[in-house]
Design a protein around this motif. Sequence first.
Motif, PDB file in Angstrom:
ATOM      1  N   ALA A  25       0.818  -1.215   0.000  1.00 26.80           N
ATOM      2  CA  ALA A  25       0.000   0.000   0.000  1.00 26.80           C
ATOM      3  C   ALA A  25       0.851   1.264   0.000  1.00 26.80           C
ATOM      4  O   ALA A  25       0.331   2.358  -0.158  1.00 26.80           O
ATOM      5  CB  ALA A  25      -0.902   0.003   1.228  1.00 26.80           C
ATOM      6  N   GLY A  26       2.163   1.102   0.205  1.00 26.13           N
ATOM      7  CA  GLY A  26       3.001   2.291   0.328  1.00 26.13           C
ATOM      8  C   GLY A  26       2.931   2.833   1.746  1.00 26.13           C
ATOM      9  O   GLY A  26       2.289   2.249   2.630  1.00 26.13           O
ATOM     10  N   PRO A  27       3.574   3.978   1.982  1.00 25.38           N
ATOM     11  CA  PRO A  27       3.735   4.480   3.352  1.00 25.38           C
ATOM     12  C   PRO A  27       2.470   5.092   3.959  1.00 25.38           C
ATOM     13  O   PRO A  27       2.397   5.265   5.173  1.00 25.38           O
ATOM     14  CB  PRO A  27       4.822   5.544   3.201  1.00 25.38           C
ATOM     15  N   GLY A  28       1.506   5.465   3.145  1.00 21.08           N
ATOM     16  CA  GLY A  28       0.303   6.064   3.734  1.00 21.08           C
ATOM     17  C   GLY A  28      -0.546   6.829   2.734  1.00 21.08           C
ATOM     18  O   GLY A  28      -1.737   6.548   2.587  1.00 21.08           O
ATOM     19  N   ALA A  29       0.057   7.786   2.037  1.00 25.98           N
ATOM     20  CA  ALA A  29      -0.725   8.612   1.114  1.00 25.98           C
ATOM     21  C   ALA A  29      -1.365   7.735   0.042  1.00 25.98           C
ATOM     22  O   ALA A  29      -0.729   6.829  -0.507  1.00 25.98           O
ATOM     23  CB  ALA A  29       0.179   9.659   0.457  1.00 25.98           C
ATOM     24  N   ALA A  30      -2.627   8.017  -0.241  1.00 27.61           N
ATOM     25  CA  ALA A  30      -3.390   7.166  -1.171  1.00 27.61           C
ATOM     26  C   ALA A  30      -2.786   7.147  -2.567  1.00 27.61           C
ATOM     27  O   ALA A  30      -2.965   6.181  -3.306  1.00 27.61           O
ATOM     28  CB  ALA A  30      -4.835   7.653  -1.233  1.00 27.61           C
ATOM     29  N   GLY A  36       5.369  -2.438  -3.185  1.00 29.68           N
ATOM     30  CA  GLY A  36       4.938  -1.088  -2.812  1.00 29.68           C
ATOM     31  C   GLY A  36       6.114  -0.212  -2.430  1.00 29.68           C
ATOM     32  O   GLY A  36       7.253  -0.681  -2.320  1.00 29.68           O
ATOM     33  N   VAL A  37       5.837   1.048  -2.220  1.00 31.86           N
ATOM     34  CA  VAL A  37       6.877   1.996  -1.788  1.00 31.86           C
ATOM     35  C   VAL A  37       7.109   1.773  -0.298  1.00 31.86           C
ATOM     36  O   VAL A  37       6.197   1.951   0.506  1.00 31.86           O
ATOM     37  CB  VAL A  37       6.410   3.454  -2.006  1.00 31.86           C
ATOM     38  N   SER A  38       8.310   1.360   0.059  1.00 31.97           N
ATOM     39  CA  SER A  38       8.560   1.100   1.475  1.00 31.97           C
ATOM     40  C   SER A  38       8.705   2.414   2.249  1.00 31.97           C
ATOM     41  O   SER A  38       9.104   3.444   1.700  1.00 31.97           O
ATOM     42  CB  SER A  38       9.823   0.262   1.637  1.00 31.97           C
ATOM     43  N   SER A  39       8.423   2.335   3.545  1.00 30.17           N
ATOM     44  CA  SER A  39       8.485   3.550   4.364  1.00 30.17           C
ATOM     45  C   SER A  39       9.913   4.060   4.527  1.00 30.17           C
ATOM     46  O   SER A  39      10.112   5.220   4.851  1.00 30.17           O
ATOM     47  CB  SER A  39       7.869   3.283   5.739  1.00 30.17           C
ATOM     48  N   PHE A  40      10.916   3.193   4.282  1.00 29.91           N
ATOM     49  CA  PHE A  40      12.271   3.733   4.467  1.00 29.91           C
ATOM     50  C   PHE A  40      12.650   4.645   3.305  1.00 29.91           C
ATOM     51  O   PHE A  40      13.308   5.658   3.491  1.00 29.91           O
ATOM     52  CB  PHE A  40      13.297   2.607   4.718  1.00 29.91           C
ATOM     53  N   THR A  41      12.171   4.328   2.105  1.00 30.26           N
ATOM     54  CA  THR A  41      12.456   5.248   0.989  1.00 30.26           C
ATOM     55  C   THR A  41      11.537   6.480   1.080  1.00 30.26           C
ATOM     56  O   THR A  41      11.952   7.591   0.765  1.00 30.26           O
ATOM     57  CB  THR A  41      12.302   4.556  -0.385  1.00 30.26           C
ATOM     58  N   SER A  98      24.640   3.086   5.665  1.00 33.44           N
ATOM     59  CA  SER A  98      23.384   3.747   6.022  1.00 33.44           C
ATOM     60  C   SER A  98      22.483   2.705   6.679  1.00 33.44           C
ATOM     61  O   SER A  98      22.417   1.560   6.236  1.00 33.44           O
ATOM     62  CB  SER A  98      22.690   4.293   4.771  1.00 33.44           C
ATOM     63  N   LEU A  99      21.799   3.131   7.742  1.00 27.63           N
ATOM     64  CA  LEU A  99      20.912   2.203   8.460  1.00 27.63           C
ATOM     65  C   LEU A  99      19.478   2.709   8.379  1.00 27.63           C
ATOM     66  O   LEU A  99      19.222   3.895   8.617  1.00 27.63           O
ATOM     67  CB  LEU A  99      21.298   2.146   9.940  1.00 27.63           C
ATOM     68  N   ALA A 100      18.557   1.832   8.043  1.00 23.92           N
ATOM     69  CA  ALA A 100      17.125   2.145   8.111  1.00 23.92           C
ATOM     70  C   ALA A 100      16.560   1.216   9.171  1.00 23.92           C
ATOM     71  O   ALA A 100      16.485   0.002   8.967  1.00 23.92           O
ATOM     72  CB  ALA A 100      16.462   1.908   6.766  1.00 23.92           C
ATOM     73  N   ILE A 101      16.213   1.797  10.317  1.00 22.87           N
ATOM     74  CA  ILE A 101      15.806   0.963  11.458  1.00 22.87           C
ATOM     75  C   ILE A 101      14.296   1.086  11.660  1.00 22.87           C
ATOM     76  O   ILE A 101      13.780   2.131  12.051  1.00 22.87           O
ATOM     77  CB  ILE A 101      16.584   1.353  12.728  1.00 22.87           C
ATOM     78  N   HIS A 148      -0.913  -4.513   2.498  1.00 26.75           N
ATOM     79  CA  HIS A 148       0.129  -4.439   3.532  1.00 26.75           C
ATOM     80  C   HIS A 148       0.791  -3.079   3.440  1.00 26.75           C
ATOM     81  O   HIS A 148       1.018  -2.564   2.335  1.00 26.75           O
ATOM     82  CB  HIS A 148       1.179  -5.532   3.311  1.00 26.75           C
ATOM     83  N   SER A 149       1.180  -2.519   4.573  1.00 25.52           N
ATOM     84  CA  SER A 149       1.812  -1.196   4.532  1.00 25.52           C
ATOM     85  C   SER A 149       3.174  -1.285   3.837  1.00 25.52           C
ATOM     86  O   SER A 149       3.838  -2.327   3.881  1.00 25.52           O
ATOM     87  CB  SER A 149       1.981  -0.637   5.948  1.00 25.52           C
ATOM     88  N   GLY A 150       3.571  -0.207   3.220  1.00 23.54           N
ATOM     89  CA  GLY A 150       4.883  -0.155   2.563  1.00 23.54           C
ATOM     90  C   GLY A 150       5.005  -1.219   1.502  1.00 23.54           C
ATOM     91  O   GLY A 150       4.138  -1.370   0.644  1.00 23.54           O
ATOM     92  N   ASP A 151       6.090  -1.978   1.580  1.00 18.61           N
ATOM     93  CA  ASP A 151       6.269  -3.129   0.688  1.00 18.61           C
ATOM     94  C   ASP A 151       6.006  -4.402   1.496  1.00 18.61           C
ATOM     95  O   ASP A 151       6.547  -4.550   2.602  1.00 18.61           O
ATOM     96  CB  ASP A 151       7.693  -3.159   0.127  1.00 18.61           C
ATOM     97  N   PRO A 152       5.223  -5.332   0.934  1.00 21.73           N
ATOM     98  CA  PRO A 152       4.859  -6.523   1.714  1.00 21.73           C
ATOM     99  C   PRO A 152       6.046  -7.404   2.095  1.00 21.73           C
ATOM    100  O   PRO A 152       5.962  -8.183   3.038  1.00 21.73           O
ATOM    101  CB  PRO A 152       3.933  -7.306   0.774  1.00 21.73           C
ATOM    102  N   ALA A 153       7.173  -7.276   1.380  1.00 19.23           N
ATOM    103  CA  ALA A 153       8.320  -8.161   1.652  1.00 19.23           C
ATOM    104  C   ALA A 153       9.100  -7.733   2.886  1.00 19.23           C
ATOM    105  O   ALA A 153      10.009  -8.445   3.320  1.00 19.23           O
ATOM    106  CB  ALA A 153       9.250  -8.191   0.437  1.00 19.23           C
TER     107      ALA A 153
END
Length: 263
Positions: free
Chosen positions: A8-13, A109-114, A160-163, A80-85
Motif C-alpha cells: 500500500a506504500g507508506p500512507g498517502a493514497a 509497494g513503496v517502502s516507508s524507508f524510501t 546507512s541504516l534504516a531501522i 500491507h503497509s509499505g512493501d509486503p516483503a
Amino acid sequence: MKVTFIGAGPGAADLITVRGARALAEANLVLYAGSLVSKDMLVHCGPQAVIMDTAGMNLEEQVAEYVRAKAAGWNVARLHSGDPAIYGAISEQMRALEELDISYEVIPGVSSFTASAAVLRASLTRPEVSQTIIITRADGRASAVPEKESLASLAAHESSLAIFLSGASLSKVVEELLSKLPGTTPAALVCKASWPQEKHHTATLDTLLDGLSQDDWRLSTMLLVGEALASTPGAHSRLYSPGYSHRFRKASREAREPLSRTP
Ligand SMILES: C[S@@+](CC[C@H](N)C(=O)[O-])C[C@H]1O[C@@H](n2cnc3c(N)ncnc32)[C@H](O)[C@@H]1O
C-alpha cells in the motif's frame, strides 16, 4: 479466484502503485491492517468490495476469510503497509494459501524507508561515503532479531541504516548504535511519512533524543542513521560526468575517461 498481496506504500493514497490500485479496484474482498494502512487507501476499492480490517484478527481468522472467498469465487486484495516483503508477515499467509490450493501474487509497494528518505530529501547512498543500506529493526516481542544481527554489529559497518519498528525503544536503540558509531553521526526520525500527521526530526546520534518526547514517536516511526544523511557536499557519482562513457552515452572527446561497464 486469487489473493493479491498489495504493497500500500507508506500512507498517502497516491503512493500505491498503479497496478496495486487496479487490483484493489477489482477485488471483491479487501483485507487491510487498519493499525498500519491508512484508510485513505480504500478510496481505490470498487463499489462491490467487502472491506475488512484485520487489526483484531489472528492468522486463522484471516485464513478463514480466504477459504470463504474461494467458495464464493471472490478475488481478494490483501493490503500491507509499505512493501509486503519487509516485516509484512506474508510468508505465513502464503504457506496457508498453498496448503489450500489458492493462487496468489504479490504487488510491491513503496517502502516507508524510501518514503522517509524522500521526506528528508536525502540520498541513502553517496559516493565514497556509503554504498550500502542496512534494513533492520529494533528487537520486538512479535519477532526477535537474531543475535548475529545485533544493532551494534550492523552499525560497525558504518553503512546507512534504516531501522524499522524502533519508536518504542529509541533510548535503547540509540545507546546500542553509540557503542559503535561516533556521536556526530547524522541521524533522523521520520514519523508517518506521507500521512497528514507527518513529522521529522534531524540531529546527530548523541543529540537525537535531547528534549524529544519519545511517546510522540512510538508508532510508525523510521530511524535513519549514517554519514550519507550529512548535508555537506561530497564526491559525485561519475554517472553524469561529461567525461564518463557507458553503454548509453559517449563522453565528450575533451573530457573522456576510460570506458567502464558499470556506473
Ligand atoms: C510492520 S512494519 C511494516 C513495514 C512496511 N512493510 C514497509 O515496507 O514500510 C511497520 C514499521 O514500518 C515503519 N513505517 C511504516 N509506515 C511508516 C511511515 N509512513 N513513516 C515512517 N515509518 C513507517 C515504522 O518503523 C513501523 O514501525
